[in-house]
Design a protein around this motif. Structure first.
Motif, PDB file in Angstrom:
ATOM      1  N   UNK A   1      11.730  45.165  82.197  1.00 13.18           N
ATOM      2  CA  UNK A   1      10.533  45.812  81.646  1.00 13.18           C
ATOM      3  C   UNK A   1       9.739  44.881  80.753  1.00 13.18           C
ATOM      4  N   UNK A   2       8.468  45.241  80.534  1.00  8.49           N
ATOM      5  CA  UNK A   2       7.575  44.365  79.783  1.00  8.49           C
ATOM      6  C   UNK A   2       8.038  44.209  78.335  1.00  8.49           C
ATOM      7  N   UNK A   3       8.635  45.260  77.793  1.00  9.21           N
ATOM      8  CA  UNK A   3       9.076  45.170  76.405  1.00  9.21           C
ATOM      9  C   UNK A   3      10.551  44.794  76.302  1.00  9.21           C
ATOM     10  N   UNK A   4      11.146  44.459  77.422  1.00 11.75           N
ATOM     11  CA  UNK A   4      12.564  44.098  77.397  1.00 11.75           C
ATOM     12  C   UNK A   4      12.802  42.635  77.693  1.00 11.75           C
ATOM     13  N   UNK A   5      11.801  41.947  78.208  1.00 12.60           N
ATOM     14  CA  UNK A   5      11.965  40.527  78.534  1.00 12.60           C
ATOM     15  C   UNK A   5      10.658  39.807  78.236  1.00 12.60           C
TER      16      UNK A   5
ATOM     17  N   UNK B   1       3.223  44.101  67.962  1.00 11.48           N
ATOM     18  CA  UNK B   1       3.250  44.078  69.432  1.00 11.48           C
ATOM     19  C   UNK B   1       2.205  45.042  69.992  1.00 11.48           C
ATOM     20  N   UNK B   2       2.145  46.215  69.391  1.00  6.83           N
ATOM     21  CA  UNK B   2       1.248  47.255  69.903  1.00  6.83           C
ATOM     22  C   UNK B   2      -0.195  46.741  69.966  1.00  6.83           C
TER      23      UNK B   2
ATOM     24  N   UNK C   1      11.371  41.058  67.828  1.00  5.43           N
ATOM     25  CA  UNK C   1      10.363  40.030  67.560  1.00  5.43           C
ATOM     26  C   UNK C   1       9.044  40.512  68.166  1.00  5.43           C
ATOM     27  N   UNK C   2       7.918  40.306  67.495  1.00  2.19           N
ATOM     28  CA  UNK C   2       6.650  40.750  68.091  1.00  2.19           C
ATOM     29  C   UNK C   2       6.347  40.020  69.399  1.00  2.19           C
ATOM     30  N   UNK C   3       5.740  40.730  70.317  1.00  4.88           N
ATOM     31  CA  UNK C   3       5.382  40.152  71.616  1.00  4.88           C
ATOM     32  C   UNK C   3       3.868  40.012  71.700  1.00  4.88           C
ATOM     33  N   UNK C   4       3.452  39.016  72.468  1.00  2.00           N
ATOM     34  CA  UNK C   4       2.006  38.790  72.648  1.00  2.00           C
ATOM     35  C   UNK C   4       1.725  38.569  74.121  1.00  2.00           C
TER      36      UNK C   4
ATOM     37  N   UNK D   1      -0.098  35.361  59.275  1.00  2.00           N
ATOM     38  CA  UNK D   1      -1.183  36.175  59.791  1.00  2.00           C
ATOM     39  C   UNK D   1      -0.814  36.811  61.133  1.00  2.00           C
ATOM     40  N   UNK D   2      -0.838  38.100  61.187  1.00  2.00           N
ATOM     41  CA  UNK D   2      -0.603  38.856  62.419  1.00  2.00           C
ATOM     42  C   UNK D   2       0.686  38.456  63.137  1.00  2.00           C
ATOM     43  N   UNK D   3       1.726  38.150  62.380  1.00  2.00           N
ATOM     44  CA  UNK D   3       2.964  37.818  63.060  1.00  2.00           C
ATOM     45  C   UNK D   3       4.035  37.311  62.128  1.00  2.00           C
TER      46      UNK D   3
END
Lengths: 540, 1081
Positions: free
Chosen positions: B429-433, B111-112, B532-535, B41-43
């Protein structure tokens, strides 16, 4: 003005023991709570000595030998409490009920069960305060209670003393502070926050608390603190909150000669009801519940004691018309007639405020409530008790799960919704209650032939299985496979359509001939736990 | 016909699935599936474990997810007039990944919408987002939660068809499958009939799935429990929220074929679709970020230059030419390998973090296998010289292993570590680490709590149950949950209780929710969100990936662990306190090596508060091992580990060290490897070298061996390596019995042992802590207290230990205390407006003042307000304090009064007077009476007794700075022939002795076969008690619940280690004070 407190320690145990005199003097403990969460709720002093304490689980408690175990009974406690009040009313009309225990009381909280009575002026009737106290103790013992009685100048001091000292305690006027001072702070039943503050101050007894300067206490604990301090000094000025006599209306009549049939009895009932309704109307009240007690003539005259036939009618709508009440009583007594001749009649009416309702000019007329009740009572007389009502679906996957609520007329909006519901219904299943045991032959795991109550049918078509399983965590677990099957009708359709229990024996030859040609849709199911098949119902 | 399950959920759907990915794969293997897809679910939370398990089982693991989407309306639900209706929830799209682009899109899509939501676990994608990221994804119309079911229930056939057309527009006609599920539910079958018609009319392929939510039928019970937990209800009242039946398990292909006899194409299509799904997690596309370098440089050349600089800085001062040369060779070798493996960027990024920490004056030290690398040492990442210590580089980096090296950085816990973490975020950056996740799973206690709750057990009962759950490492037969339930007084034959027990066992280790790992960070070249998705994490400003650190490691994602270490924070505090109060500068890198008094203290096992050597087991071995130099400390840190203990290495080493046993080697070729540890392997490197020397293993092979032994369920792998080991040893001509001995040594502790480099890094910190405690006790104790909780002992024990070592400790004082513990000098006046802190007269021995942080319930903001007012002018009395610091609440003031912190506010008042005055002062009389001066009122309350003061101290500050509770009854105890802890050391071995004290630690190590160890503290020290399992079972309640105990037994006094083997244990009434104990950690 002296006050007496009659306090019953371990009340839940005593409420049980008083009705079972054999238990007197034995170690007894009372359980409460649904299994598996059953715990000890209350214990007798002897049981306590043996180590049993409130809060132990059933399993832990049962490891103690020599203890008699009983279940907590709320009705018995209620009667016991009423009996306690009766004891007090024998001495004084001004009685306060200080009972605090109830269904939700936790096992480890000390319930406060007792009464306080104003005995000012009673000396002239009953003697000294000490004699009154002993009389109270005696009367309480007669109804089965081992109680403590304390007499003090105010109700609070009497309550404290009755809880804190065993037996009879009479505190002479002016010595309240000294005697209450002997008690620990716990006897005050003060809020936890206050007790915590006092504990921090190193105050442990009522005497220590009483000794603090009053103004300083007010400065620190406010007026509430002052009140508790006054209580610790045995000087709480709170008045007694007398309990009113129960507001019940009763009428009774002893008959000159025993009455056997219902007809003459209705005359008597009518008279009594007329009287009752007149009195009720004078108070602008209506009757919510009626308890009719018919004293019966024992069939064997040598038999001692009274024989009674009691019927209680809880009315769905408050009523004050004797005609209506008489009709209800008549229907009830027709369904439940007395077993012997009636020698006396007693009607107890519990009143409530009268019903008032403004009818809408443009609202559709609904049946008159009184007439509806009479009709429902008539139907019940025909089909049996508990078989009339409105079904309500339950929140579960369990098939066929519903409960029966009292039938009430819905208002216009609800009716509209109900109409919308019927619009989407596509098929109706008439359910056999109870389901019909059946035998089903399977072919390749699918139903092929069905035998039910001596009739055998080939299954032409089927759908399923529809499987449900639930309540796996409890003893009421269920599991079943349902199939919808098409076969030649098990019985002639037109007459079988009624939801009366199906009986293959009633199929006559003409009907059987119809059944030979006609097919019908049935719901059958297999109980997966018992591995048995049933016919559950037929589709319209 | 083959069947592939393409719609399965695992327990990583957090309370919406009931089986671990491994169990799903295991069952799929049993059923002979060629492949299986996981759609959580969602991931993609469970995908790495699913992938690894499938790889091991020889199955193909397809990747996908169920995505909550707006724009298709809400999920199908029961009509409002039926019971059990639930709140509207958006439709879920079941998406399967076809190729790498699809995987990238799926991760970005999740992630979005995840990052957009503020609430954890929430989030819904919009239609435009789905359209943006639809490429490479295959969409199933879903089961009861899907778009088709929603439309059918709402608008019938027409709307359902419309929704399918919408899906075709989003994903393309070839990428939409009409899903059919059959769970013996008439409503579902009704939907299926409509779905088949729609598929025919739109020419869409059918796809049979089972909408799997658990592996086996009876796992449905777990799912029902989870459903109740999710909806905060009980099983009895959950109604139709629960499963209708238990059909959502993995079915055999034959069963699926039978179920879909009328629609064979739907089953056939599962195979066809499976072959289309070419993506697997092996093809992740992860790339570590490149370090930005000046023009004209390559990352390799830049790293070489930085290493050269560091090398000269590190080795030149050592003035050892041979070492210098060896180091140069080692560095060249390492750099060549780093260049070959293209890892320069990784080293530079870690170096960059270190450089940042140095600039910010944040104490940092690398540990773990990184300490084996001379390049790391030169770059300043680690503090241990691997060349001098002859550490094995292969343990850190190996060509054959093909995986990223692992560098862990120890930082001071708290704000300093947070600074370093934020630096990495800013830099990449937020989407890089992002932080790695930490999967919170059910343990015995949480399982009992939650299962009990849904089964309808009352809170009191649950408390009773969880109180009895023994959390020690050792699990004896009496510790089984079954026994604990019986001990709590429940009848195990009762159906519901039986279910409780059964479910508690079954839900253990299942994931409960996703947390954030304390320090693991992953970074990525480009966009981490395409890997990998981020949260969003609960902590503001932090982002967390959906995988934990093991998952990241398994999939080859580099992580840097920025770990918070309480002792690093304490050391950092010491660096500030010592120059200020002792007038001498301290440099941890320049501490005098091998300081004799430090080793003397260590040999006495007088180590409370010291890093890694303070535990009970360490104390018991220190006098025997008698460390005299730094390497002894390295051994000491490593030896008290489950590996050496289980492998029975500890005693041979100690006997050899004491000269009681000759030093021998299993084979002469092992002598160079094991010489330093007297022939006994104690470090991981040693066993790797043993494998290399004795069985001709290459470095990579040896590392494989270590991993095989550390890997769960890898018996097969281990056997293969063992065969290889034997073959290698046979080729070397090693006798079979010697082979057995070597294999036993290797296998016994490989999994639990320390690498030598790691032990050396820890030993450095241990030595520093011992040195500071020995020479700067006041500063060290203040630093320890200010970083609590940490270490093995409670603050009360640390204070008592410091007092026994001569430190004066003063209680919390409203005129002198700060928020943290501080040092004062006896001659210094109380801080005033002009002078804040007592840092004068550095010549006098400083005394320790306990800070407000130990006043229970006192908020830091209240303390700050108090300190602010105190800086303006001292308080004139309690009413003045209450008036000027309105932030102080009544309970806070009461606590301060009760622990004596307000006694200083006027002369002659005691704690009860303060309480008396506080109660009045907090009841403001109003402005009318403000002008009336406060009279110093003397209370009518009695002064507290010794006992009452003790109770108040422990209640209000969890410690006492006054005499130890035991000292008040020493005379009475002496009459009972109870000895003090110090007296025991003077008694002969084997004598029957009696001791009493406050329990400060209870331990039941997994390696001790059920023995329990207690530490009893009295005013003279700590007595050690050993309790055998039988005696423990007889006295379980007394041992676990009583705060003060008397123990009678045989004294064991050998090699400077004193303990009592308990024969009788009794509770003893010393005080009602609530002392604390560190139990079964």
């Amino acid at each position: 003005m002296p006050f007496a407190c009659l306090f019953v320690p371990d009340f839940p145990v005593q409420a049980v023991v008083r009705l079972d005199p054999e238990l007197a003097g034995k170690p007894v403990a009372v359980f409460a709570g649904a299994p598996p969460l059953t715990k000890v709720f209350s214990v007798s002093p002897l049981a306590r000595k043996l180590g049993v304490a409130a809060g132990l689980t059933k399993l832990q408690a049962e490891s103690f030998t020599g203890i008699t175990w009983r279940w907590r009974s709320l009705p018995q406690e209620a009667t016991a409490r009423a009996a306690l009040l009766d004891c007090a009313w024998t001495i004084s009309p001004r009685v306060e009920d200080i009972s605090k225990s109830g269904d939700d009381a936790l096992p480890d909280t000390v319930a406060l069960d007792g009464v306080v009575l104003d005995i000012g002026g009673c000396e002239k009737l009953f003697g000294s305060a000490e004699k009154i106290a002993r009389d109270l103790l005696r009367v309480a013992a007669e109804v089965g209670f081992a109680a403590n009685v304390a007499v003090a100048a105010n109700p609070s001091a009497a309550i404290c003393a009755a809880q804190g000292f065993a037996g009879v305690t009479v505190i002479p006027l002016g010595e309240e502070a000294m005697r209450i001072g002997e008690l620990s702070l716990a006897a005050l039943r003060a809020p936890a926050e206050l007790l915590e503050t006092l504990e921090r101050w190193g105050i442990r007894s009522c005497r220590d608390f009483a000794a603090l300067p009053e103004i300083a206490v007010i400065e620190r604990l406010g007026q509430d603190g002052r009140r508790w301090q006054q209580l610790a000094r045995g000087a709480d000025p709170r008045p007694l909150i007398a309990k009113e006599f129960p507001l019940e209306f009763e009428e009774c009549m002893e008959l000159d000669s025993p009455v056997e049939s219902l007809e003459p009895l209705l005359f008597v009932l009518n008279r009594l009801l007329d009287q009752l309704c007149t009195r009720i109307r004078m108070h602008l009240l209506a009757i919510a519940e009626m308890k009719v007690t018919l004293e019966l003539q024992p069939p064997d005259m040598r038999q001692k004691g009274e024989l009674r036939h009691i019927r209680t009618l809880r009315l769905p709508i408050p009523a004050k018309e004797s005609k209506f009440l008489l009709k209800l009583l008549q229907l009830d007594l027709q369904a439940h007639p007395p077993t012997s001749e009636v020698v006396a009649v007693r009607i107890l009416a519990i009143p409530t405020t009268a019903r008032s309702r403004q009818l809408g000019l443009f609202l559709p007329l609904s049946p008159e409530p009184e007439r509806l009740e009479v009709t429902l009572a008539r139907i019940q007389n025909t089909v049996g008790e508990g078989r009339v009502g409105a079904p309500v679906l339950l929140d579960t996957h369990r098939p066929n799960a519903f409960e029966q609520n009292r039938f009430v007329v819905k208002d216009a909006a609800e009716q509209k919704l109900a109409h919308a519901r019927t619009a989407i219904a596509t098929a109706a299943l008439r359910i056999y209650r109870p389901p019909l045991p059946a035998t089903v032959d399977l072919h390749d795991g699918k139903p092929a032939r069905l035998a039910c109550s001596g009739v055998q049918r080939q299954i032409f078509a089927f759908a399923g299985p529809w499987r449900t399983k639930g309540d796996w965590w409890s003893e009421t677990a269920w599991a079943r496979d349902e199939w919808d099957v098409e076969l030649r009708a098990l019985q002639p359709r037109p007459r079988a359509a009624a939801s009366i229990a199906f009986d293959a024996n009633i199929i006559d030859s003409a009907g059987d001939a119809t059944a030979q040609t006609e097919t019908a849709l049935y719901r059958i199911y297999k109980d997966l736990r018992s591995k048995r098949w049933f016919v559950e119902g037929i589709y319209d | 016909m083959n069947y592939v399950e393409l719609h399965a959920r695992s327990a990583f759907s957090f309370l919406e699935g009931a089986s671990l990915p491994e169990d799903l794969v295991g069952r799929a293997k049993e059923l002979e599936y060629p492949a299986i897809a996981l759609l959580d679910r969602d991931g993609v939370y469970g995908s790495p474990r699913f992938h690894m398990a499938a790889k091991a089982a020889g199955l193909r693991a397809h990747v996908g997810a169920e995505i909550s989407v707006e724009g298709f309306g809400n999920r199908a639900s029961r009509p409002s007039w039926m019971p059990g209706t639930s709140a509207p929830r958006p439709v879920r799209l079941a998406l399967l990944v076809e190729n790498r682009a699809g995987y990238r899109n799926l991760c970005r899509l999740i992630t979005r919408y995840k990052l957009r939501e503020t609430e954890k676990g929430a989030g819904t994608a919009t239609l435009s987002e789905v359209a943006e990221f639809a490429e490479g994804l295959i969409c199933l119309t879903g089961g009861e939660e899907g778009a088709l079911a929603a439309a059918l229930s709402r608008g019938g056939y027409a709307e359902a068809r419309e929704n399918c057309e919408k899906l075709i527009a989003l994903f393309g006609a070839k990428n939409v499958y009409v899903e059919l599920q059959r769970h013996f539910d008439p409503a579902e079958e009704h939907r299926n009939q409509a779905a088949v018609r729609i598929a025919e009319s739109l020419r869409l392929p059918l796809l049979a799935t089972n909408g799997v939510r658990y592996a086996q039928e009876n796992d449905r019970e777990i799912l029902d429990v989870f459903t109740c937990l999710r909806h905060h209800c009980k099983l009895d009242s959950a109604g139709v929220l629960l499963e209708r039946n238990d059909e959502r398990h993995l079915r055999s292909p034959q069963e699926m074929v039978r179920l879909f006899t009328d629609l064979p194409r739907a089953v056939y299509n599962t195979n066809e679709l499976s072959t289309r799904l070419e993506f697997s997690l092996a093809d992740l596309g992860y790339e570590f970020p490149r370090y930005p370098i000046p023009p004209g440089e390559t990352m390799d050349s830049f790293l070489r230059k930085r290493t050269e600089e560091g090398f000269r800085e590190r080795y030149a001062p050592k003035d050892d030419e041979a070492l210098y040369e060896r180091a140069r060779c080692q560095i060249d070798r390492e750099l060549a390998l780093i260049e070959k493996l293209q890892l320069a960027g990784y080293f530079l990024i870690v170096w960059d973090i270190i450089r940042f920490c140095r600039e910010q004056r944040i104490l940092v030290q690398g540990r773990g296998s990184a300490a084996n690398s001379a390049v790391c040492y030169s770059l300043g990442i680690t503090a241990v010289d691997p060349v001098e210590m002859e550490l094995l580089f292969e343990r850190f980096l190996s060509e054959e292993r093909g995986e990223w090296p692992d560098i862990d950085l120890d930082l001071p816990s708290g704000d300093q570590r947070e600074k370093a973490i934020q630096y990495v975020y800013q830099r990449y950056g937020q989407l890089g680490a992002a932080m790695t996740a930490n999967v919170i799973t059910y343990r015995t206690r949480s399982a009992a709590q939650e299962v009990g709750k849904v089964l309808g057990f009352g809170s009191e009962t649950l408390q009773q149950l969880s109180h009895l759950v023994n959390s020690g490492q050792w699990r004896g037969p009496a510790d089984a949950l079954e026994n604990q339930i019986e001990r709590a007084g429940f009848d195990l034959t009762h159906h519901r209780v039986k279910k409780f027990w059964d479910l508690c066992e079954r839900i253990q280790d299942l994931p409960r929710h996703l947390g954030q790992h304390s320090g693991g960070m992953v970074v990525c070249q480009g966009q981490l969100d395409s890997v990998v998705p981020l949260e969003p994490a609960t902590m503001p400003g932090r982002v967390v990936v959906q995988w934990d650190k093991e998952d990241c490691a398994d999939l080859g994602i580099v992580k840097v662990d920025l770990l918070g270490l309480g002792m690093m924070a304490a050391l950092e505090d010491c660096l500030e306190l010592i120059p200020r109060h002792y007038g001498v500068p301290v440099d941890l890198a320049q501490l005098p090596a091998d300081d004799p008094p430090v080793y003397e203290t260590l040999r006495r096992a007088d180590t409370i508060g010291m890093f890694q050597v303070e535990s009970r087991a360490q104390m018991a071995s220190l006098p025997r091992n008698a460390p005299r130099k730094f390497y002894d400390l390295v051994v000491q840190v490593a030896i008290i580990r489950p590996g050496p203990i289980i492998g029975k290495m500890m005693n041979p080493y100690m006997r050899r060290r004491q000269g009681k046993e000759p030093v021998s080697y299993a084979h002469p070729s092992l002598e160079p490897i094991l010489k330093r540890t007297l022939g006994v392997p104690l470090f991981q490197e040693q066993l790797l070298r043993m494998a290399m020397v004795a069985a001709n293993f290459t470095g990579g092979e040896a590392e494989d061996l270590r991993r095989a032994m550390g890997f769960k369920r890898s018996e097969q792998r281990m056997k293969e390596i063992e065969v290889k080991l034997r073959r290698g040893m046979a080729e070397k001509g090693i006798a079979p019995e010697t082979q057995e001995e070597i294999i036993l040594q290797i296998t016994s502790f490989a999994r639990y042992g320390f690498p030598e480099s790691h032990a050396a890094s820890f030993a450095l910190i241990a030595y520093a802590s011992a040195f500071l405690k020995q020479h700067y006790l006041a500063a060290f104790t203040a630093a320890l207290l200010n970083n609590q909780p940490m270490g093995f002992y409670s603050a009360a024990t640390i204070v008592k230990d410091a007092q026994r070592h001569g430190l004066r400790v003063k209680p919390i004082d409203v005129l002198r205390s700060e928020w943290l513990c501080t040092l004062e000098h006896p001659s210094a006046p109380a801080p005033t407006a002009a002078k804040d802190s007592a840092d004068a007269s550095p010549n006098a021995a400083p005394v320790l003042r306990i800070g407000f942080r130990f006043a229970r319930g006192l908020r830091e903001s209240s303390a700050d307000a108090l300190l602010g007012q105190r800086r303006l002018r001292p308080f004139a009395g309690i009413p003045d304090l209450v008036r000027r610091v309105p932030e102080l609440l009544k309970p806070e003031l009461a606590t301060l009064s009760e622990i004596g912190a307000l006694n200083v506010l006027s002369s002659g008042i005691h704690r009860r007077t303060a309480l008396w005055q506080v109660e009045r002062a907090v009841r403001m009389a109003g402005p009318l009476l403000d002008a009336i001066p406060d009279d110093a009122e003397i209370s009518p309350l009695q002064q507290m007794t010794h006992e009452e003061r003790l109770v108040a101290d422990y209640r209000g500050s969890s410690m006492t700075t006054g005499p130890h509770p035991m000292s008040f009854c020493r005379a009475a105890l002496a009459k009972l022939r109870v000895k003090s802890a110090i007296e025991l050391t003077g008694l002969p071995n084997g004598q029957y002795a009696r001791v009493a004290g406050c329990v400060i630690a209870r331990q039941r190590p997994g390696t001790a076969k059920g023995f329990v160890f207690l530490s009893l503290e009295d005013e003279t020290g700590i007595a050690n008690i050993i309790i055998n399992p039988d005696l423990y079972e007889e006295n379980r309640a007394t041992i676990n619940c009583e705060k003060f105990l008397r123990v009678d037994g045989i004294l064991q006094n050998q090699d400077g280690v004193t303990s009592i083997k308990a024969a009788r244990i009794l509770p003893v009434a010393i005080t009602a004070a609530k002392t604390e104990s560190h139990d079964y950690h």
